[in-house]
Design an enzyme around this catalytic site. Structure first.
Site, PDB file in Angstrom:
ATOM      1  CG  ASP A 135      -2.422 -19.885   3.460  1.00 37.03           C
ATOM      2  OD1 ASP A 135      -1.797 -19.539   4.488  1.00 37.03           O
ATOM      3  OD2 ASP A 135      -1.958 -20.696   2.642  1.00 37.03           O
ATOM      4  CE  LYS A 146       1.233 -18.391   1.508  1.00 34.28           C
ATOM      5  NZ  LYS A 146       0.366 -19.524   1.830  1.00 34.28           N
ATOM      6  CE1 TYR A 205      -2.974  -3.099   0.600  1.00 36.26           C
ATOM      7  CE2 TYR A 205      -4.401  -1.440   1.565  1.00 36.26           C
ATOM      8  CZ  TYR A 205      -4.213  -2.708   1.060  1.00 36.26           C
ATOM      9  OH  TYR A 205      -5.259  -3.578   1.017  1.00 36.26           O
ATOM     10  CG  ASP A 231      -7.567  -3.410   3.626  1.00 36.27           C
ATOM     11  OD1 ASP A 231      -8.579  -3.163   4.287  1.00 36.27           O
ATOM     12  OD2 ASP A 231      -7.382  -2.974   2.472  1.00 36.27           O
TER      13      ASP A 231
END
Ligand code: NAD
Length: 361
Positions: free
Chosen positions: A224, A191, A124, A248
């Site tokens: 995930d 991740k 972002y 987010d």
């Protein structure tokens, strides 16, 4: 004591929900001096920008703001008032409590999760390279030189940047928040198995910071798996800390677990300044109809009271809001309950109902 607060009504449904929140906050008896600062689509014509300087000056001076949602104008070249505000004031922590209130239409009972999202880095940060430009061609040839033939020439790029300093301050913020609010466990989301140098760095720093807080349990989870665990067993989570993009998405997922955008408050916080605002946007098609739910905005006001150490007033107001939700008789369309005497009321009538329920004991 009177608190000087910058009040940004915003645009779209912003002014209606902000007014409802202002009224219930004043009903607690805490004294506020509101400094109204206008931002958003409605001021572009007059000021030439949706974020005029006086807005930032006022927030810098008062250090606390209550903000309604602001539309991101399409096609003006302005990325987003909200992103610009967070960057200009270095509001690096986005805090989104997701709590079920009995009576709210939610999938689960007794969820009480706080998502702490990093607000300034990651994908972002706005470092992007458009397909086909000469800058991008230079980037493509640099990558080829450094890493071999791994990138197609017709690619566009959004750079994912995660720094040690940025990770350290957001994870520390999460632990300090846990300490201040008596929370027991922090889960860091990442991740790192795939993105070793960005998420891997975030995780390494998170583990290091966790070592400084032996009284608070720490765990980490792949994003995930986290999404799946949140849907299956949300009660196992307390505070979640995450880099910008995962934060987010996960915070919207958590808002969905507890009844949706109408009840999801938030805050953007830096070392000196805090801006309280609901998670939802300006919902332009409902503008001026006195229809939308002001509860997310009111709960953002509850967070503001706690930030100001007005814990009693915060408890009174939260209890009154919870009472209105539990009764389900005077709520907006999105919270319509099955109660026999349920009425769908407007934004300002929800504020009336909350004020009526406010018991200062
Ligand atoms: P949105 O949150 O404004 O609205 C999506 C839908 O959610 C609405 O159509 C409505 O059905 C529902 N909704 C939202 N708030 C509600 C409320 N208080 N009560 C009842 N229902 C509610 O999202 P969007 O349509 O994607 O965005 C509209 C504008 O808001 C865009 O310009 C976007 O950039 C901006 N936005 C601003 C902020 C902010 O100021 N912090 C945050 C998100 C989006």
């Amino acid at each position: 004591m009177t608190y000087n607060i910058t009040l940004i009504p915003g645009d779209g449904i912003g002014p209606e929900v902000t007014e409802a929140a202002r009224r219930v906050l004043e009903a607690t008896g805490v004294a506020f001096k509101w400094e109204v600062a206008n931002a958003g689509a409605d001021v572009i014509e007059k000021e030439g920008t949706p974020l005029p300087d006086p807005v930032l000056t006022s927030i810098r001076k008062n250090r606390v703001a209550l903000k309604g949602p602001v539309t991101t104008p399409v096609g003006t070249g302005f990325r987003s008032v909200n992103v610009a505000l967070r960057q200009a004031l270095d509001l690096y922590a986005c805090v989104r409590p997701c709590k079920t209130y009995p009576g709210a239409s939610s999938l689960y009972k007794d969820v009480d999760i706080v998502v702490v999202r990093e607000n300034t880095e990651d994908l972002y940060a706005g470092v992007e390279f458009e397909k086909g430009t000469s800058e991008t061609a230079r980037l493509v040839s640099f990558i080829k030189e450094a890493k071999g033939d791994v990138v197609r020439a017709d690619s566009g790029f959004s750079i994912k940047m995660i720094s040690e300093a940025g990770s350290r301050r957001i994870v520390r913020f999460a632990f300090e928040y846990a300490r201040a609010y008596g929370r027991k466990k922090i889960t860091a989301v990442h991740k790192a198995n795939i993105m070793k140098f960005s998420d891997g760095l975030f995780l390494a720093v998170a583990r290091e910071v966790a070592g400084e807080y032996p009284g608070i349990e720490f765990q980490d989870a792949l994003v995930d798996n986290m999404a799946m665990q949140l849907v299956r067993r949300p009660h196992q989570f307390d505070i979640i800390v995450a880099p910008n993009l995962y934060g987010d998405i996960i915070s919207d997922l958590c808002a969905g677990l507890v009844g949706g955008l109408g009840v999801a408050p938030g805050a953007n916080i830096g070392d000196e300044i805090a801006v309280f605002e609901p998670t939802h946007g300006s919902a332009p098609r409902y503008t001026g109809q006195n229809r939308v739910n002001p509860i997310a905005m009111m709960l953002s006001g509850v967070m503001m009271l706690r930030h100001l150490y007005e814990a009693k007033a915060a408890d009174w107001l939260e209890r009154a809001i919870a009472g209105v939700i539990a009764e389900g008789r005077q709520v907006t369309y999105d919270m319509k309950s099955g109660a026999e005497d349920a009425q769908v009321v407007g934004t300002s009538q929800v504020a009336d109902a909350v004020i009526e329920k406010l018991e200062k004991i």
